[in-house]
Write an enzyme that holds these catalytic residues in place. Structure first.
Site, PDB file in Angstrom:
ATOM      1  N   HIS A   1       0.582  -1.047   0.203  1.00  0.00           N
ATOM      2  CA  HIS A   1       0.054   0.357   0.194  1.00  0.00           C
ATOM      3  C   HIS A   1       1.309   1.366  -0.055  1.00  0.00           C
ATOM      4  O   HIS A   1       0.556   2.751  -0.285  1.00  0.00           O
ATOM      5  CB  HIS A   1      -1.073   0.177   0.728  1.00  0.00           C
ATOM      6  CG  HIS A   1      -0.500  -0.062   2.913  1.00  0.00           C
ATOM      7  ND1 HIS A   1       0.298  -0.420   3.471  1.00  0.00           N
ATOM      8  CD2 HIS A   1       0.196   1.398   3.672  1.00  0.00           C
ATOM      9  CE1 HIS A   1       0.521  -0.472   4.625  1.00  0.00           C
ATOM     10  NE2 HIS A   1       0.416   0.901   4.485  1.00  0.00           N
TER      11      HIS A   1
ATOM     12  N   SER B   1       4.987   2.065   8.025  1.00  0.00           N
ATOM     13  CA  SER B   1       5.316   0.747   6.562  1.00  0.00           C
ATOM     14  C   SER B   1       6.122   0.337   5.978  1.00  0.00           C
ATOM     15  O   SER B   1       6.511   1.650   5.808  1.00  0.00           O
ATOM     16  CB  SER B   1       3.232   1.390   6.226  1.00  0.00           C
ATOM     17  OG  SER B   1       2.467   1.582   6.976  1.00  0.00           O
TER      18      SER B   1
ATOM     19  N   ASP C   1       0.611  -7.810   1.672  1.00  0.00           N
ATOM     20  CA  ASP C   1       0.301  -6.739   2.245  1.00  0.00           C
ATOM     21  C   ASP C   1       2.031  -6.360   1.819  1.00  0.00           C
ATOM     22  O   ASP C   1       3.079  -5.924   2.316  1.00  0.00           O
ATOM     23  CB  ASP C   1       0.365  -6.154   2.618  1.00  0.00           C
ATOM     24  CG  ASP C   1      -0.195  -4.088   2.272  1.00  0.00           C
ATOM     25  OD1 ASP C   1       0.458  -3.575   1.148  1.00  0.00           O
ATOM     26  OD2 ASP C   1      -0.126  -3.554   3.310  1.00  0.00           O
TER      27      ASP C   1
END
Length: 844
Positions: A452, A544, A481
Site C-alpha cells: 500500500h 509502513s 501486503d
C-alpha cells in the site's frame, strides 16, 4: 532438486551429469516428476530401441540414464530417458536401498513438519482466544472500590485553606462603654459590652436572598432590578465560594493538591482571586513561579509587585534566548500574562472595582476564546520543507504536569527488562511515493516494503542517508501486503537482512523511521496469528514497510498496520520472493518468434481445422501407397537376392585407404584409433554386415496404415535435434599436427557456412579467420615447416584455444558447431583415389 539430493548425491556422478544434460532436452522435466520427493539416485541401464537405420525392424540395446526417488506418497518410482522421444518414462527396476530409506525418512520428516506447523497455528489461535476471553473477564469482573489512605498532611492543609477563606467573611468586632478608667495604669476598670452578636458567614447571603425574593414578589419591573442582578452576580462570582469548590475538587481528585492549595492561598491574600486561577493554563514552570512571587510581593506592596513582575519579564526575555523558539515564545507569553494581571489587579484596587466584576471579565474572556477563536490544543513546529520537528501544547499548565509527575512516581517498579536485540541502523531506507511515505529494507537484491506504500506506482523514490535514487517496482504479492523493488546501483553497499529459520511467538524488534525521519527502535512481544504478527508498540505514520526482526536481527515480517499503539505485520518468508530464471538468448529469440507467429495467425481470417488437414494428408499418402504397390506388383523379377548373399564364404574386408594415404593421415595428427573408427564408418555405408549368413529378399517392408493421427505426428514431427545442448568440450591433449596441415585443420574454408551463421556470428568468424591467418603466417615458413624461433607446442595450444572458442560461440548462439559439421570432400592426390561409392566387385 532439493537439499537432500545436493548433499547425498546417490548413484553415479557421470550418470548424474548426463541425466541433467538430457533433462534440458526432455519434454517432461525431473523437477516436475519428482517435485517434493526425497534424494535422487542416478545410474546407467539398458533400453531396447527399434533401429531406424535398417529396412527391417530390429531391436537395438542402448545405454540410457535411470533416475529413481521416493515420491510424497512413499512410492518408489523409477524413470529412464528414452532417446528419440526425448522423454522420461516410468519403468520397473531394482530398488536402491539407501535412496528408498532416506526418501521414506524425508517424507516422514515433511509430514511431521506440517503437523508441527498445524499445531503452532492452533496454539496461536488458542492464545488469541485466551487473550480475548481474559479481556472480556476483566471487563465483566466486579471491581472492588479503591480506598484511599488517610493523609493527615492533606487534611491539615485543606483545613488551613478553609480557615483562611472563612476568615474574610466573619465579623468578630465587639463594641462597648468604659465607665471607670485608671489613667495611671491606662486600663479600663469597668467595661460594659453592647449587645451584639457574631454575624454568621451565611447571614448576608440569606438576607440578600430574602430581599431579592420580597422585592421580586412586589414588582419585578422596578428600578431596583439592576441592583438585584448585580447581587446575583456577586453571589455567583464570589471568590470565597469558587475557591472553596475548587479546593474541595482538588482534595478529592488530585493525588498532590499542594500546588493548587498554595496558589489559592496566595490568590486570597493578594486579592488576585480568580485572576490567578484563570491564567494558570497559560503559564509554564517559570511563569508560575513568577506569579507566586508577584502575589507575595503584591500583598506587601502593589507598586513593588508591578516592578518585580516587569523585571522578571525582562530577565526571561534575555535569559531565554538559548531556548528553542517554541519554548522561548511560551515562556515570554507566560511572563507577559503575569505582568498584565498584576497591573490589572492594581488598577482594580485603585478604582475600587468589585471582585465579581474582575471574575466576570475573566469568564467572558475565556468564553469568547472557546466560542469564537477555537484555539488549538497543540502547535506543530515544522521545518522549511514541511517536516514536523516537534509539537508544543498551547496551554502548558505546569500545575497539571506536576500532578501527573507525582502520579507517575506511584507506579510500580519494573521487575524485568527487554532482551538485548541486534539492529541494523543502516539497513533501512525511506520510500517516497504518490500514495505516501514509508520504510523499506534490503533482502538479497530486492528492496522490500508494504504494497500500500507504493500503490500503483511503477517507480518510487528511495532515500538512504544522503543518497537518493529511483527504484522500479518489480513484484507485488497477490495475497500479502508486500511489494518488491529492484535494488538501485547507488544502494549496492546497503546491508541486507536474512530470513529467520523459524517464526514463533516471543520478543520482536521493529526498526523504522517516523514521519519526522527519526530512527525508532522498539522491542516488544509478538504473537503470530496465521500469516500475521500482532504486537503492542507505539506506531506512527511512515513506519509502513519496516522490518520486523527477531532479537538476532533476522527478518520475520513486514510492518503494515498503524492504529496508534497496536501494530500488525504480515509474515515474510523466502517463498514470497519469486524465483527469477535467467533466459538465454536462444530462448528469447524463440519466444519472440512464437509471438510473431501467433500474431500472424491471429491476423489470418481463414480458419482451417488441423484435424481436417491431418485427414487429407492421411488419405493422400494411403492412395499413393496403393499406387506404388500396384506398380511394384506388375514389375517382373523385381525381387532379388542381395549381392554377396548367394555365396557360402564371407565377404573379405578390403582396405579403405592406400598405404600412402594412411601415412599421410597419421602425419596430419589423426591417431590409429580415430582412423580405424573412420574406416568402419565408411564400410558401413556400403555393406550390410548384420545378416551375412541369411538370404533375404530385398524390397520394401510391408505397409500398414497408422492407427491414429498421433502415430503420424510422432513419425513425421517426433524428432528433435540433440546437438543444441551438447556444449563443445576443450581438449586437454594437444595433437602433434604438421605445419603444412594447419590451414586444412583450422581454416573454415572447408566447412559449409549458412546465412544464419553469418547473421549471428559474422564478426566472430572474421576475427577468428584473421587470428588463424596471422598465427600461421608468423610461425610457418613458405616450405611448410616450423620456423626456427617458434615453439610448436605453444602455437598448437593457441590454435586449439581459438578453435574451441569459435565452436563454443556457435553453440552459445544456438548454432551447430564446426566440430559436428562435415567437411567438404577433397580429391586425394594419388592416382587410385579413395574408395568408390559402390560396393566392391565380387571375387568370382
Amino acid at each position: 532438486m532439493n537439499v537432500y539430493d545436493k548433499v547425498l548425491q546417490f548413484g553415479s556422478k557421470k550418470a548424474r551429469a548426463r541425466g541433467m544434460a538430457l533433462n534440458k532436452l526432455s519434454r517432461n522435466r525431473l523437477e516436475d516428476i519428482y517435485a517434493g520427493s526425497g534424494p535422487l539416485v542416478f545410474g546407467f541401464g539398458p533400453i531396447d530401441m527399434v533401429d531406424p537405420g535398417s529396412l527391417n525392424p530390429s531391436i537395438k540395446t542402448l545405454d540410457t540414464v535411470y533416475v529413481a526417488a521416493v515420491q510424497p506418497d512413499n512410492q518408489y518410482v523409477v524413470h529412464h530417458f528414452v532417446p528419440g522421444r526425448n522423454e522420461w518414462v516410468e519403468t520397473d527396476a531394482s530398488t536402491h536401498q539407501p535412496t528408498a530409506l532416506v526418501g521414506v525418512l524425508v517424507q516422514d520428516h515433511k509430514a511431521k513438519t506440517r503437523e508441527v506447523e498445524d499445531l503452532k497455528s492452533q496454539l496461536s489461535q488458542l492464545r488469541m482466544e485466551h487473550e480475548i476471553l481474559r479481556h472480556e473477564y476483566e471487563r465483566l469482573k466486579l471491581k472492588s472500590p479503591i480506598v484511599k489512605p488517610f493523609k493527615p498532611l492533606k487534611v491539615l492543609l485543606f483545613s488551613l485553606l478553609l480557615g483562611l477563606l472563612f476568615a474574610g467573611v466573619t465579623n468578630g468586632a465587639r463594641t462597648g462603654t468604659c465607665y471607670a478608667y485608671d489613667e495611671e495604669k491606662d486600663t479600663c476598670l469597668y467595661w460594659e459590652w453592647k449587645d451584639s452578636r457574631e454575624v454568621a458567614w451565611y447571614d448576608s447571603y440569606v438576607t440578600e436572598a430574602l430581599a431579592i425574593y420580597n422585592r421580586a414578589c412586589v414588582y419585578v419591573r422596578s428600578k431596583e432590578f439592576m441592583t438585584y442582578l448585580s447581587l446575583v452576580f456577586q453571589t455567583v462570582f464570589n471568590w470565597y465560594f469558587c475557591a472553596t469548590a475548587l479546593a474541595v475538587y482538588y482534595m478529592a481528585r488530585a493525588e498532590n493538591p499542594i500546588v493548587m492549595f498554595v496558589t489559592l492561598a496566595l490568590a486570597t491574600l493578594s486579592q488576585f482571586q480568580l485572576l490567578a486561577v484563570a491564567v494558570l493554563p497559560l503559564l509554564d514552570f517559570s511563569a508560575t513561579m513568577g506569579l507566586w512571587l508577584s502575589m507575595v510581593v503584591f500583598y506587601m506592596s502593589q507598586q513593588i509587585s508591578i516592578l518585580v513582575s516587569f523585571c522578571v519579564l525582562v530577565l526571561s526575555v534575555m535569559i531565554g534566548t538559548f531556548m528553542a523558539d517554541s519554548e522561548y515564545a511560551m515562556m515570554i507569553k507566560g511572563h507577559a500574562v503575569v505582568f498584565a494581571i498584576v497591573c490589572y489587579s492594581h488598577v482594580a484596587m485603585i478604582l475600587n472595582i468589585p471582585p465579581w466584576v474582575v471574575s466576570l471579565t475573566m469568564v467572558c474572556y475565556r468564553l469568547w476564546r472557546v466560542c469564537f477563536v477555537f484555539p488549538a490544543e497543540r502547535l506543530e513546529i515544522r521545518s522549511a520543507d514541511g517536516k514536523v520537528l516537534h509539537t508544543v501544547p498551547t496551554h502548558p499548565n505546569w500545575t497539571a504536569k506536576v500532578t501527573r509527575f507525582v502520579q507517575s512516581l506511584r507506579k510500580g517498579l519494573r521487575t524485568s527488562v527487554a532482551p538485548t536485540a541486534r539492529i541494523v541502523p543502516d539497513g533501512i531506507a525511506i520510500v517516497e511515493a504518490r500514495e505516501g511515505v514509508g520504510t523499506c529494507f534490503r533482502v538479497k537484491n530486492n528492496l522490500v516494503t508494504s504494497k500500500h506504500v507504493v500503490g500503483s506506482d511503477d517507480a518510487v523514490k528511495i532515500r538512504w542517508g544522503a543518497q537518493e535514487d529511483m527504484a522500479r517496482v518489480t513484484y507485488r504479492h497477490p495475497t500479502k501486503d508486500i511489494a518488491l523493488m529492484a535494488l538501485p546501483t547507488n544502494l549496492q553497499t546497503m546491508p541486507a537482512y536474512k530470513f529467520a529459520k523459524a517464526i514463533t511467538d516471543g520478543p520482536i524488534v521493529m526498526t523504522a523511521f517516523d514521519e519526522a525521519n527519526l530512527l525508532l527502535v522498539a522491542v516488544t512481544e509478538g504473537v503470530r496469528v496465521e500469516d500475521h504478527m500482532t504486537y503492542s508498540v507505539a506506531t506512527r505514520n511512515g513506519m509502513s514497510g519496516a522490518p520486523i526482526t527477531t532479537v538476532d536481527g533476522r527478518v520475520i515480517a513486514v510492518h503494515q498496520t498503524n492504529t496508534g499503539f497496536t501494530g500488525g505485520a504480515v509474515i515474510f518468508v523466502p517463498e514470497d520472493i519469486p524465483e527469477v530464471r535467467k533466459i538465454s538468448k536462444r530462448e528469447q529469440e524463440l519466444e519472440d518468434r512464437v509471438k510473431q507467429l501467433e500474431g500472424m495467425l491471429n491476423m489470418d481470417q481463414a480458419y482451417v481445422d488441423s484435424n481436417l488437414i491431418v485427414d487429407l494428408v492421411r488419405e493422400a499418402v494411403q492412395r499413393e501407397m496403393k499406387v506404388l504397390r500396384t506398380e511394384l506388383a506388375n514389375l517382373g523379377g523385381f525381387s532379388q537376392k542381395k549381392k554377396g548373399k548367394n555365396k557360402s564364404t564371407k565377404r573379405k574386408r578390403k582396405a579403405v585407404w592406400t598405404e600412402e594415404e594412411y601415412k599421410a593421415m597419421l602425419e596430419k595428427g589423426f591417431t590409429r584409433d580415430q582412423l580405424r573408427i573412420m574406416a568402419d564408418a565408411i564400410r558401413d555405408q556400403y555393406y550390410d554386415d548384420e545378416d551375412e549368413q541369411s538370404e533375404e529378399e530385398a524390397g520394401y517392408p510391408d505397409w500398414s496404415d497408422p492407427g491414429d493421427s498421433t502415430d503420424i505426428e510422432n513419425e513425421w514431427f517426433g524428432y528433435e535435434q540433440s546437438w543444441k545442448e551438447l556444449e563443445p568440450a576443450k581438449s586437454g591433449v594437444v595433437v602433434n599436427t604438421l605445419p603444412k596441415d594447419l590451414v586444412f585443420k583450422y581454416s573454415l574454408d572447408n566447412y559449409p557456412i549458412s546465412k544464419q551463421d553469418i547473421q549471428a556470428v559474422a564478426k566472430e568468424l572474421k576475427i577468428y579467420e584473421k587470428a588463424i591467418s596471422d598465427i600461421i603466417s608468423t610461425s610457418v615458413s613458405t616450405d611448410g615447416k616450423w620456423k626456427d624461433d617458434v615453439d610448436a607446442q605453444k602455437i598448437l595450444q593457441e590454435l586449439d584455444g581459438l578453435w574451441w572458442g569459435i565452436n563454443h560461440t556457435l553453440w552459445e548462439h544456438g548454432l551447430m558447431p564446426f566440430t559436428q559439421r562435415r567437411k567438404r570432400v577433397q580429391q586425394p592426390k594419388n592416382s587410385k583415389g579413395a574408395l568408390k561409392t559402390r560396393a566392391p566387385k565380387s571375387a568370382n
